[in-house]
Design a protein around this motif. Structure first.
Motif, PDB file in Angstrom:
ATOM      1  N   HIS B 409      29.826 -49.879 -44.195  1.00  0.00           N
ATOM      2  CA  HIS B 409      29.935 -50.902 -45.229  1.00  0.00           C
ATOM      3  C   HIS B 409      28.666 -51.058 -46.057  1.00  0.00           C
ATOM      4  O   HIS B 409      28.598 -51.891 -46.931  1.00  0.00           O
ATOM      5  N   ASP B 585      26.293 -54.641 -49.308  1.00  0.00           N
ATOM      6  CA  ASP B 585      27.180 -54.807 -48.164  1.00  0.00           C
ATOM      7  C   ASP B 585      28.581 -55.035 -48.727  1.00  0.00           C
ATOM      8  O   ASP B 585      28.859 -56.086 -49.303  1.00  0.00           O
ATOM      9  N   GLU B 587      31.297 -55.598 -47.368  1.00  0.00           N
ATOM     10  CA  GLU B 587      32.123 -56.607 -46.681  1.00  0.00           C
ATOM     11  C   GLU B 587      31.734 -58.026 -47.065  1.00  0.00           C
ATOM     12  O   GLU B 587      32.584 -58.904 -47.158  1.00  0.00           O
ATOM     13  N   THR B 588      30.438 -58.249 -47.255  1.00  0.00           N
ATOM     14  CA  THR B 588      30.000 -59.607 -47.605  1.00  0.00           C
ATOM     15  C   THR B 588      29.699 -59.746 -49.095  1.00  0.00           C
ATOM     16  O   THR B 588      29.562 -60.856 -49.598  1.00  0.00           O
ATOM     17  N   GLY B 589      29.556 -58.646 -49.783  1.00  0.00           N
ATOM     18  CA  GLY B 589      29.225 -58.687 -51.202  1.00  0.00           C
ATOM     19  C   GLY B 589      27.750 -58.935 -51.475  1.00  0.00           C
ATOM     20  O   GLY B 589      27.344 -59.103 -52.617  1.00  0.00           O
ATOM     21  N   VAL B 632      25.687 -73.603 -63.812  1.00  0.00           N
ATOM     22  CA  VAL B 632      27.129 -73.736 -63.611  1.00  0.00           C
ATOM     23  C   VAL B 632      27.606 -75.050 -64.230  1.00  0.00           C
ATOM     24  O   VAL B 632      27.226 -76.130 -63.788  1.00  0.00           O
ATOM     25  N   MET B 645      17.816 -77.491 -56.321  1.00  0.00           N
ATOM     26  CA  MET B 645      17.329 -76.169 -55.920  1.00  0.00           C
ATOM     27  C   MET B 645      18.039 -75.612 -54.691  1.00  0.00           C
ATOM     28  O   MET B 645      17.649 -74.580 -54.160  1.00  0.00           O
ATOM     29  N   GLU B 646      19.095 -76.294 -54.264  1.00  0.00           N
ATOM     30  CA  GLU B 646      19.933 -75.701 -53.217  1.00  0.00           C
ATOM     31  C   GLU B 646      20.959 -74.761 -53.841  1.00  0.00           C
ATOM     32  O   GLU B 646      21.239 -73.686 -53.305  1.00  0.00           O
ATOM     33  N   PHE B 647      21.503 -75.176 -54.966  1.00  0.00           N
ATOM     34  CA  PHE B 647      22.525 -74.340 -55.595  1.00  0.00           C
ATOM     35  C   PHE B 647      22.049 -73.696 -56.898  1.00  0.00           C
ATOM     36  O   PHE B 647      22.735 -72.875 -57.462  1.00  0.00           O
ATOM     37  N   LYS B 649      19.514 -71.400 -57.252  1.00  0.00           N
ATOM     38  CA  LYS B 649      18.664 -70.673 -56.315  1.00  0.00           C
ATOM     39  C   LYS B 649      17.663 -69.791 -57.064  1.00  0.00           C
ATOM     40  O   LYS B 649      18.026 -69.048 -57.960  1.00  0.00           O
ATOM     41  N   ASP B 655      13.808 -62.991 -50.299  1.00  0.00           N
ATOM     42  CA  ASP B 655      14.985 -62.516 -51.035  1.00  0.00           C
ATOM     43  C   ASP B 655      14.690 -61.243 -51.824  1.00  0.00           C
ATOM     44  O   ASP B 655      15.598 -60.578 -52.312  1.00  0.00           O
ATOM     45  N   PRO B 709      27.814 -62.547 -54.348  1.00  0.00           N
ATOM     46  CA  PRO B 709      28.802 -61.950 -53.438  1.00  0.00           C
ATOM     47  C   PRO B 709      30.224 -62.061 -53.995  1.00  0.00           C
ATOM     48  O   PRO B 709      31.009 -61.119 -53.909  1.00  0.00           O
ATOM     49  N   LEU B 713      32.505 -58.751 -54.609  1.00  0.00           N
ATOM     50  CA  LEU B 713      33.769 -58.536 -53.889  1.00  0.00           C
ATOM     51  C   LEU B 713      34.948 -58.464 -54.857  1.00  0.00           C
ATOM     52  O   LEU B 713      35.874 -57.677 -54.663  1.00  0.00           O
TER      53      LEU B 713
END
Lengths: 289, 722
Positions: B409, B585, B587-589, B632, B645-647, B649, B655, B709, B713
């Motif tokens: 993967h 990856d 599978e996880t994107g 967003v 700063m949680e969403f 990022k 990273d 991700p 995907l």
């Protein structure tokens, strides 16, 4: 970012702590490492009138083996678990979980008991102790009782602890022969909390069939849970790659799935399957001598 | 020999110029001694807070600030936008208070009563067919005969949709000021700004328009350190003017008004989006023949910029392009590091990469084959940089045709991109002061946005005077010093190096004149070397710097260095090539960066270390917008959903994942161009390079940044190798 005013208490013994907890009732809140409570207070999501700091109760900070159990005191820090040679040998899942928590500063202050009592739906420890069939000790003025991990997590940030009880220890069986365990996690990129976290302990019998398997999953729903549907598919069966994958597809069966800007419910379900399969594969690899 | 008196010294005689010098303000920064605007606390200081509009589009029906003014601890309150004002974005400023502490100010703001007429809004523009009359034509152009070129039966044609959403600047220090009146007619501001010299006239004009009389020359702005600007901090901004008004109302007391993180993300910076359908054609041997693009984007309520496509390969013989600007209520656009270039780069280099894949050509070879279509002065640079990037990335070892066929993967891929930027030094000036005690000071009303301004000034002055870098005292960040331009457009190092050089050469010549008699030669026979003033080629006839300066007697040398000025010390137009090496990856994107290779030209380098740091910083910021950043917006409520700063990022060092490899093009062919700015170019290519690497890994294009991700995907679900 400034909490409401509160009274700070620092009991010197478990007995004193139990007395304060009873005395303040709903107005009191226990603090261990403070890594969940203090941010909530700063955001004014929690405004306790009394903070009872358990940090001085050093008798609750230990990792030891007795009567066939490994017992860990509630105030043991993530870092102490991460670096314990006893655990690395007899329960590698726990140090592996600890290593995935937050960052070094968090791991130096945050505690196992504090995290479990807080029961954040994206915390790591709940998945780990579910996978280990652990038991949790609750002390109260009336004595103590052990609660099975499966019965401990009741709902979103809600546990089986009764008013007046303090979580004091966790005990779990060491890794048996022909068994393997692991913890795998996809981190939320900013917070480091689990988008999905999976703990697995798996044991094989003489015929190399799966004799026992326990899978704890966190980050997916309102509380950590055992992936019972997956376990049922595997018990007593030979662990072929295909069987593991098929069983893992049921990792989020019946779970009410969280959704946020980073990970939709659909993506979380998908991740649960991927991570359960990967954790099963790794645990199996470790179980095979 | 130098033919013009200010020319840069020849290779081998440049002292510290071009070598690696640690930032002279590094210790102050890492020890916390450096004070940023956010750190400024003045005696008797009040805290300002603003009431902002909760609606994306609305008209103010009524407003009453009097309850706030009556609140205990409140010292001033005012209406920013009055009844009848039409508000164009959520978070826009409506009213403000100043109070004795932050909590009181916050409580008081909540007492202000406003009624709105809510109007219809648009905050999502990526579907052009739904944008209605908000979409306005913003230019159409035709070169050659694109229809004919696309109709050629021999042509290989690739078509695709590509997009890059609005992102915000997310400066680690939010926007804001501490403003105070010094008596009735003078103002001091501490401002988080990339435009120290420009702030006083902006603030003066804004206050005079409100009938508050103050002369520009009576306004002083200080900014010693800034926690990021990226193009979003050129202006005093409405909140700066408000702070001055609040301070006036409160009897001149200092007012600190810094935006909160959520305010900063909502209103203090948006990079315009860019979406579009692109069609490109090449002959079977891979020679590009035609380009066609229909693109759109938003820059908030005003017009969006028009990204320059086709990027770099501007001499494609047949071109059709059409751009539409969508007016939205997402907040006002601000310049973001290399405005319009990252968008144009992604649109172009991703489309070309898809065409190369369709031609079954190696992407690197494809670019080499077509690089003659770039502006002629950059063709050589790109040829050399493409080769260097191929070598450093081990391209021939790791590149493969689209879709990593190895089992499992984890899929690895390589992608390449290239970019350009201007970077000529702006207009500005400095004082150069040489005192009889031998001390040397350079002063300018410039700023250090992070490019190492202080260090560049010290290196140039020290190398001109033959002194060690730490012998130069550098004073910047105060509008009382000589005027310098804003730090925008990668213009600061070009300017600061040039005005320091000119001022220092003039000062040195004055010193030579003062010293010459005692050495028994003409001034023009002297040189400054190794801390001494000596007769050229004869170190035995010399004076130490200190003894030489003592010959000044009571006179202090004071020269003014300017840019522009005589002799060519700088130039314009750089090229850079970047290669991304990623693992996806499937599978996880999740996309993991293995390596990023950056090969960059910037003419003559003053400080190699800060130059390389600019490139590292560009790469890291590039990873941020390639993998994580997106403003967003929710069409139902008209607000930003991830103003935290949680969403929202940003990449942490973990990273980045892999290795960052930076190579600066220097030496003959580069150095003689003089100094060219570097702050912006390295941030342009990462989006395209990483997107191309992901396509190479998984065999399908993820059409929009950031490569989350979910998007990876979704693309895999439609095709690819997995």
């Amino acid at each position: 970012m400034i909490p409401e005013p509160f009274e700070y208490h620092s009991p010197q013994s478990l007995e004193e702590a139990l007395r304060l907890v009873t005395e303040f009732g709903e107005e009191g809140k226990m603090m261990a490492g403070g890594h969940s409570l203090l941010p909530m207070m700063k955001l004014r999501l929690a405004s306790p009138r009394h903070v009872i700091d358990l940090g001085r109760l050093s008798e609750l900070r230990y990792i030891r083996e007795s009567d066939g159990w490994i017992e860990i005191g509630a105030l043991t820090t993530h870092f102490q678990i991460e670096s314990s040679s006893l655990l690395r040998e007899k329960c590698p899942l726990l140090p592996e979980t600890a290593r995935e928590i937050g960052d070094a500063q968090v791991r130096n202050l945050g505690t196992l008991g504090g995290s479990l009592a807080h029961a954040d739906p994206a915390a790591d420890w709940p998945a780990a102790i579910l996978a280990l069939d652990a038991e949790i000790r609750a002390n109260s003025a009336g004595g103590e009782r052990w609660i099975a991990a499966q019965d401990f997590f009741v709902g979103l940030m809600t546990t089986a602890l009764a008013p007046g009880e303090i979580l004091t220890a966790v005990r779990l069986p060491p890794l048996p022969r022909r068994a393997g365990d692991t913890y795998l996690k996809l981190r939320q990129p900013a917070s480091g909390f689990a988008v999905v976290g999976v703990g697995v302990r798996l044991a094989l019998n003489e015929a190399a069939h799966i004799e026992r398997v326990a899978i704890g999953v966190t980050g997916i729903g309102p509380k950590a849970y055992r992936a019972a549907a997956v376990e049922r598919e595997l018990l007593g069966k030979p662990p072929t790659a295909r069987r593991l994958a098929e069983a893992a597809a049921r990792a989020a069966d019946g779970v009410q799935t969280n959704s946020d800007l980073f990970a939709s419910a659909e993506y979380r379900k998908h991740l649960a399957s991927v991570y359960v399969r990967r954790a099963l594969e790794l645990a199996l690899e470790r179980a095979n001598p | 020999m130098a033919s013009c008196k200010y020319d840069w010294p020849a290779a081998g005689q440049r002292d510290a110029i071009g070598k690696s010098t640690d930032r002279i303000d590094g210790p102050a920064k890492v020890s916390g001694r450096a004070k940023y605007t956010y750190d400024i606390n003045r005696p008797g200081m009040l805290f300002g807070k603003m009431l902002t509009c909760p609606h994306a589009h609305a008209k103010i029906k009524s407003i009453d600030v009097s309850p706030a003014l009556k609140h205990p601890g409140v010292k001033a309150a005012l209406v920013i936008q009055d009844v009848g004002s039409e508000i164009q974005w959520a978070g826009d400023e409506i009213a403000a208070v100043a109070a004795v502490d932050e909590a009181t100010a916050e409580d008081a703001v909540r007492l202000i009563r406003v009624e709105y007429d809510v109007l219809p809004h648009l905050v999502r523009e990526e579907n052009l067919s739904k944008d209605g009359d908000r979409a306005k034509p913003a230019g159409e152009q035709k070169v050659g005969d694109p229809d004919k070129a696309f109709a050629d039966p021999e042509a290989v044609i690739s078509e695709g949709f590509y997009g890059i959403p609005v992102i915000t600047h997310c400066c680690l220090e939010t926007h804001g000021n501490v403003v105070e009146w010094r008596g009735a007619d003078s103002i001091l501001t501490h401002s988080s700004t990339q435009n120290v010299s420009g702030i006083p006239s902006q603030l003066g004009a804004a206050l005079r328009a409100k009938k508050i009389n103050v002369q520009d020359s009576n306004i002083e702005t200080i900014c010693q350190y800034i926690g990021g600007g990226f193009g979003s901090k050129f202006s005093i901004d409405r909140w700066g003017v408000v702070a001055a008004e609040l301070s006036k109302q409160a009897g001149g007391k200092p007012v600190k008004l810094m935006l909160d993180r959520d305010e900063d993300l909502e209103v203090a910076g948006a990079r315009p989006s860019y979406f579009g359908h692109v069609k490109v054609a090449a002959s079977k041997d891979g020679t590009l023949t035609a380009w066609s693009s229909e693109t759109w984007g938003t820059g908030g309520p005003g017009p969006s910029g028009v990204p320059p496509v086709p990027y770099i390969l501007t001499n494609i013989p047949n071109i059709y392009k059409k751009h539409t600007s969508v007016s939205t209520n997402i907040g006002p656009a601000r310049a973001w590091r290399a405005p319009n270039h990252p968008q144009a780069c992604l649109m172009t280099l991703a489309a070309l990469d898809d065409l190369a894949a369709k031609l079954a050509m190696d992407a690197m070879e494809f670019l080499q084959k077509n690089i003659h279509l770039a502006p002629s002065y950059l063709v050589n640079t790109y040829q050399q940089e493409l080769s260097k990037a191929a070598e450093l990335s081990e391209w021939s070892k790791y590149w493969h045709p689209r879709g990593d066929k190895t089992p499992g993967h984890l899929k690895r891929g390589l992608g390449v991109s290239l970019h350009t930027w201007g970077g000529r030094g702006h207009a500005g000036s400095c004082n150069v002061i040489v005192r009889p005690d031998g001390s040397v000071t350079v002063q300018s009303g410039t700023q250090d946005l992070g490019t190492g301004t202080r260090t560049v000034i010290a290196v140039v002055a020290a190398s001109t005077f033959g002194l060690p870098v730490d012998a130069i005292q550098v004073e910047i960040g105060d509008s009382r010093y000589p005027f310098d331009g804003a730090s925008g457009g990668s213009t600061t190092v070009g300017a600061a190096s040039a005005w320091t050089r000119r001022g220092s050469v003039d000062a040195l010549n004055e010193l030579f004149a003062a010293v010459a008699p005692s050495l028994g030669v003409q001034a023009n026979q002297l040189e400054a070397r190794d801390g001494r003033i000596q007769v050229q080629g004869n170190p035995s006839k010399s004076l130490s710097w200190k003894d030489a300066c003592a010959k000044l007697g009571a006179k202090t040398i004071h020269t003014v260095g300017k840019n522009p000025g005589p002799c060519n010390l700088g130039s314009v137009g750089v090229g850079g090539v970047q290669v991304a090496d990623v693992t996806v990856d499937t599978e996880t994107g999740k996309v993991k960066i293995n390596r990023l290779v950056a090969v960059q030209d910037c003419g003559l380098i003053i400080d190699k270390l800060t130059a390389e740091s600019q490139v590292y910083g560009g790469l890291i910021m590039g990873v941020c917008y390639s993998l994580f950043e997106e403003k967003v917006m929710d069409q139902t409520i008209g607000r930003m959903l991830n103003a935290n700063m949680e969403f929202y990022k940003l990449a942490g060092i973990g990273d980045i994942g892999g290795e960052l490899i930076v190579h600066m093009m220097t030496g003959p062919g580069y150095d003689e161009r003089g100094v060219i700015g570097l702050g912006e170019p390295p941030v342009i290519s990462p989006g395209a390079a990483i997107s191309n690497a992901v396509a190479n890994a998984i065999g399908v294009r993820v059409s929009q940044l950031p490569l989350t991700p979910r998007r990876v995907l979704a693309a895999l679900a439609k095709g690819g190798i997995a």
